[in-house]
Design a protein around this motif. Structure first.
Motif, PDB file in Angstrom:
ATOM      1  N   GLN A  55      51.749  50.099  50.618  1.00 58.97           N
ATOM      2  CA  GLN A  55      52.169  50.159  49.222  1.00 58.97           C
ATOM      3  C   GLN A  55      51.959  48.817  48.540  1.00 58.97           C
ATOM      4  O   GLN A  55      51.455  48.741  47.417  1.00 58.97           O
ATOM      5  CB  GLN A  55      53.658  50.527  49.147  1.00 58.97           C
ATOM      6  CG  GLN A  55      53.940  51.884  48.574  1.00 58.97           C
ATOM      7  CD  GLN A  55      55.402  52.024  48.196  1.00 58.97           C
ATOM      8  OE1 GLN A  55      56.289  51.436  48.805  1.00 58.97           O
ATOM      9  NE2 GLN A  55      55.663  52.813  47.189  1.00 58.97           N
ATOM     10  N   GLY A  56      52.372  47.749  49.209  1.00 62.63           N
ATOM     11  CA  GLY A  56      52.235  46.418  48.640  1.00 62.63           C
ATOM     12  C   GLY A  56      50.786  46.011  48.452  1.00 62.63           C
ATOM     13  O   GLY A  56      50.414  45.424  47.432  1.00 62.63           O
ATOM     14  N   LEU A  57      49.943  46.334  49.440  1.00 64.91           N
ATOM     15  CA  LEU A  57      48.531  45.963  49.364  1.00 64.91           C
ATOM     16  C   LEU A  57      47.839  46.646  48.181  1.00 64.91           C
ATOM     17  O   LEU A  57      47.072  46.024  47.441  1.00 64.91           O
ATOM     18  CB  LEU A  57      47.816  46.327  50.672  1.00 64.91           C
ATOM     19  CG  LEU A  57      48.182  45.475  51.893  1.00 64.91           C
ATOM     20  CD1 LEU A  57      47.516  46.032  53.142  1.00 64.91           C
ATOM     21  CD2 LEU A  57      47.765  44.020  51.681  1.00 64.91           C
ATOM     22  N   PHE A  58      48.088  47.945  48.008  1.00 63.60           N
ATOM     23  CA  PHE A  58      47.484  48.654  46.886  1.00 63.60           C
ATOM     24  C   PHE A  58      48.149  48.279  45.561  1.00 63.60           C
ATOM     25  O   PHE A  58      47.481  48.112  44.537  1.00 63.60           O
ATOM     26  CB  PHE A  58      47.574  50.168  47.104  1.00 63.60           C
ATOM     27  CG  PHE A  58      46.612  50.690  48.127  1.00 63.60           C
ATOM     28  CD1 PHE A  58      45.248  50.709  47.878  1.00 63.60           C
ATOM     29  CD2 PHE A  58      47.060  51.176  49.355  1.00 63.60           C
ATOM     30  CE1 PHE A  58      44.348  51.199  48.816  1.00 63.60           C
ATOM     31  CE2 PHE A  58      46.176  51.658  50.308  1.00 63.60           C
ATOM     32  CZ  PHE A  58      44.816  51.667  50.037  1.00 63.60           C
ATOM     33  N   GLY A  59      49.472  48.134  45.601  1.00 65.13           N
ATOM     34  CA  GLY A  59      50.194  47.806  44.374  1.00 65.13           C
ATOM     35  C   GLY A  59      49.893  46.420  43.844  1.00 65.13           C
ATOM     36  O   GLY A  59      50.076  46.152  42.648  1.00 65.13           O
ATOM     37  N   ALA A  60      49.404  45.519  44.705  1.00 65.77           N
ATOM     38  CA  ALA A  60      49.139  44.144  44.290  1.00 65.77           C
ATOM     39  C   ALA A  60      48.161  44.062  43.131  1.00 65.77           C
ATOM     40  O   ALA A  60      48.255  43.170  42.281  1.00 65.77           O
ATOM     41  CB  ALA A  60      48.588  43.356  45.485  1.00 65.77           C
ATOM     42  N   PHE A  61      47.209  44.991  43.062  1.00 66.86           N
ATOM     43  CA  PHE A  61      46.171  44.928  42.027  1.00 66.86           C
ATOM     44  C   PHE A  61      46.600  45.586  40.721  1.00 66.86           C
ATOM     45  O   PHE A  61      45.944  45.390  39.692  1.00 66.86           O
ATOM     46  CB  PHE A  61      44.892  45.606  42.537  1.00 66.86           C
ATOM     47  CG  PHE A  61      44.384  45.027  43.830  1.00 66.86           C
ATOM     48  CD1 PHE A  61      43.965  43.717  43.909  1.00 66.86           C
ATOM     49  CD2 PHE A  61      44.360  45.807  44.987  1.00 66.86           C
ATOM     50  CE1 PHE A  61      43.509  43.184  45.102  1.00 66.86           C
ATOM     51  CE2 PHE A  61      43.901  45.280  46.184  1.00 66.86           C
ATOM     52  CZ  PHE A  61      43.475  43.962  46.239  1.00 66.86           C
ATOM     53  N   LEU A  62      47.667  46.365  40.741  1.00 73.33           N
ATOM     54  CA  LEU A  62      48.031  47.156  39.563  1.00 73.33           C
ATOM     55  C   LEU A  62      48.484  46.286  38.395  1.00 73.33           C
ATOM     56  O   LEU A  62      48.072  46.521  37.248  1.00 73.33           O
ATOM     57  CB  LEU A  62      49.123  48.167  39.932  1.00 73.33           C
ATOM     58  CG  LEU A  62      48.736  49.199  40.998  1.00 73.33           C
ATOM     59  CD1 LEU A  62      49.896  50.148  41.263  1.00 73.33           C
ATOM     60  CD2 LEU A  62      47.498  49.978  40.571  1.00 73.33           C
ATOM     61  N   ILE A  63      49.333  45.300  38.650  1.00 75.24           N
ATOM     62  CA  ILE A  63      49.857  44.475  37.563  1.00 75.24           C
ATOM     63  C   ILE A  63      48.769  43.609  36.928  1.00 75.24           C
ATOM     64  O   ILE A  63      48.581  43.634  35.698  1.00 75.24           O
ATOM     65  CB  ILE A  63      51.024  43.593  38.064  1.00 75.24           C
ATOM     66  CG1 ILE A  63      52.225  44.466  38.435  1.00 75.24           C
ATOM     67  CG2 ILE A  63      51.439  42.593  36.986  1.00 75.24           C
ATOM     68  CD1 ILE A  63      52.818  45.210  37.291  1.00 75.24           C
ATOM     69  N   PRO A  64      48.013  42.806  37.693  1.00 74.08           N
ATOM     70  CA  PRO A  64      46.978  41.980  37.058  1.00 74.08           C
ATOM     71  C   PRO A  64      45.933  42.801  36.305  1.00 74.08           C
ATOM     72  O   PRO A  64      45.524  42.433  35.198  1.00 74.08           O
ATOM     73  CB  PRO A  64      46.352  41.229  38.242  1.00 74.08           C
ATOM     74  CG  PRO A  64      47.378  41.247  39.306  1.00 74.08           C
ATOM     75  CD  PRO A  64      48.095  42.547  39.146  1.00 74.08           C
ATOM     76  N   LEU A  65      45.481  43.911  36.898  1.00 74.45           N
ATOM     77  CA  LEU A  65      44.471  44.727  36.234  1.00 74.45           C
ATOM     78  C   LEU A  65      45.025  45.393  34.980  1.00 74.45           C
ATOM     79  O   LEU A  65      44.328  45.510  33.964  1.00 74.45           O
ATOM     80  CB  LEU A  65      43.937  45.786  37.196  1.00 74.45           C
ATOM     81  CG  LEU A  65      43.077  45.266  38.350  1.00 74.45           C
ATOM     82  CD1 LEU A  65      42.705  46.397  39.301  1.00 74.45           C
ATOM     83  CD2 LEU A  65      41.818  44.580  37.832  1.00 74.45           C
ATOM     84  N   SER A  66      46.275  45.818  35.027  1.00 77.58           N
ATOM     85  CA  SER A  66      46.901  46.408  33.842  1.00 77.58           C
ATOM     86  C   SER A  66      46.943  45.399  32.701  1.00 77.58           C
ATOM     87  O   SER A  66      46.649  45.729  31.542  1.00 77.58           O
ATOM     88  CB  SER A  66      48.323  46.883  34.165  1.00 77.58           C
ATOM     89  OG  SER A  66      48.304  47.924  35.111  1.00 77.58           O
TER      90      SER A  66
END
Length: 505
Positions: free
Chosen positions: A108-119
């Motif tokens: 979850q953390g590995l995939f979720g890491a990209f969500l905030i910066p890309l958003s």
């Protein structure tokens, strides 16, 4: 996007939902931990790993956002991250052991890491330059308001359904965001980008060591633990080696030259300090109201709603109105002052404080959060080109997460240590010759030297010692916000009329 391009509101809504997903998951789980502890039959130390595994993996992967976006394209990366986050959330909800849960939380953390910066990057590109404040207001609703309301949502789901619901709730939101994004995000051609494996390994070790030390320090009694000592050594040596290896390396896994931008560097410092003021307070409030004031879990959750609503409304007003009229640095300073004042107001509470006694200071701090976050983000990225936004957003997100972890670690450590100090100070005055103690015994009709008197006095002193400790920490977090005010002077004012952030293209 050009300044005349229409805003794609479907994409905007999708990325805001995506941001909410990631940050909400970092706090929504907290209130469900006791239920997971009972379900898995584990100890408190093992329970901590449910939180730590997620945060450490996310922080370690987040700086790679820019590199991964260049190699695979922003659209492909964020959609893959959403799918991976959704699947791992479902697996977390279906976990039957602590081992399976921790493994799924790492994913979850590995995939979720990209969500905030890309958003954040997508929102920047979705709005013309003069409306970037609105973009950051929407982003702030996800990044700042969601973790505030996380305990409330988690309490409701756990109370009325099951602890598994705090993971399953991610699935429909993620699927909806994915469908909305699939039709709106433009496709990008991947660009070959070499991977500096040495720098990557050193960075992951350094960031992981620091995060492990911050997350596990309190439960392992800090530097008396060999685990924490090793984590510190890994952080120091890997961090130093990473800096030595990366400075001047044109293929560095992250571009450290971004910090040569005065506003970006100052904003990161201020954001890290703000983590102490905001997340330090948010982390200890449930412990304060549930452990000391005997609030039930739902009431404790509802306590965060005035803070979250105040922050959300203020962000919208700031992004759409105030940024056009005032210097963003002035708004940042006002946000720090309001956040500090709200925390200091909490230091005036006592053992008889009620819901609204605690809610109003939270609302004051919430206003401060709204005033701080939107202009801070616009000032931080005013000179960041589109090509570097993903990487800058990743670094900014890491600093924000580490700042919050530092705030939570310091707040927890101070509650524990200050409680012991106040306990020793107060018990020194509990003597049979103290008139106040004698009066207490007379009023309650209890012989002063009896076991009953000793038991009741112990409970009273313990509660007072904890109360004083919480007051100390609230003061600390308040002054922590004020301490960031000089950093505002290091920031440059955007030059594009009426406080709108400039952007290089």
């Amino acid at each position: 996007m050009t300044e005349t391009s229409p805003v794609k509101w479907g994409v905007v809504l999708a990325v805001v939902m995506t941001a909410i997903l990631e940050v909400l998951d970092s706090t929504i789980v907290n209130v469900a931990l006791p239920h997971m502890k009972a379900a898995f039959g584990i100890t408190s130390d093992q329970t901590v790993w449910i939180l730590t595994s997620y945060i450490v993996s996310a922080v370690a992967a987040m700086p790679l956002t820019g590199l991964m976006a260049r190699r695979y394209g922003r659209r492909r990366l964020i959609m893959t991250a959403i799918i991976g986050f959704t699947v791992s959330s479902a697996l977390c909800g279906a976990s039957i052991s602590i081992g399976m849960m921790v493994a799924c939380r790492i994913l979850q953390g590995l995939f979720g890491a990209f969500l905030i910066p890309l958003s954040q990057s997508i929102l920047f590109d979705s709005f013309p330059v003069e409306k970037r404040g609105q973009a950051m207001a929407l982003f702030g609703l996800g990044v700042i308001v969601a973790p505030i309301l996380g305990p409330t949502v988690g309490a409701i789901l756990t109370e009325h359904f099951s602890w598994r619901a705090v993971f399953y709730v991610n699935i429909p939101v993620a699927v909806l965001a994915l469908l909305m994004m699939a039709g709106g995000l433009p496709k990008e051609d991947p660009k070959p980008a070499p991977i500096d494996w040495t720098g990557l390994i050193l960075m992951v070790l350094a960031v992981g060591g620091l995060q492990m030390m911050l997350d596990m320090g309190e439960s392992k009694d800090w530097f008396s633990s060999h685990f924490i000592q090793v984590s510190l050594l890994v952080f120091v040596f890997a961090g130093a080696a990473f800096l030595a290896h990366s400075l001047g390396n044109k293929h560095s896994v992250v571009d450290l030259k971004l910090f040569a931008d005065r506003s970006f560097a100052a904003a990161n410092i201020a954001m890290m300090g703000f983590g102490l003021a905001m997340f330090g307070t948010i982390a200890i409030l449930p412990l304060f109201v549930q452990g000391l004031l005997d609030f039930d879990v739902l009431t404790a959750g509802y306590l965060f709603m005035p803070r979250g609503l105040a922050a959300g409304v203020t962000m919208v007003v700031t992004g759409s109105i105030l940024l056009k009229k005032f210097d963003p640095r002035l708004l940042v300073a006002c946000g720090l002052v309001m956040t500090g004042l709200g925390n200091i107001m909490l230091a005036r509470e006592n053992l008889f404080s009620g819901f609204w006694d605690l809610a109003w200071p939270g609302a004051v701090s919430g206003v401060g959060m709204g005033l701080f976050f939107v202009p801070m983000s616009t000032v931080a990225f005013q000179k960041i080109s589109r090509e570097r936004q993903d990487e800058a957003s990743g670094l900014y997100g890491v600093v924000r997460q580490i700042g919050s972890s530092i705030g939570i670690a310091i707040a927890g450590w101070q509650v524990s240590s200050r409680t012991q100090i106040h306990w020793h100070d107060l018990t020194a005055h509990i003597t049979e010759v103290n008139p106040t103690v004698q009066h207490w015994a007379e009023v309650h009709g209890i012989p002063l030297l009896s076991p009953a008197a000793a038991g009741q006095l112990t409970q009273i002193v313990a509660a007072q010692a904890q109360m004083l400790a919480f007051k100390d920490v609230f003061l600390l977090t308040g002054w922590g916000a004020f301490a960031m005010l000089p950093v505002v002077l290091l920031m440059e004012r955007p030059h594009l009329g009426q406080g709108a952030p400039a952007a290089a293209h």
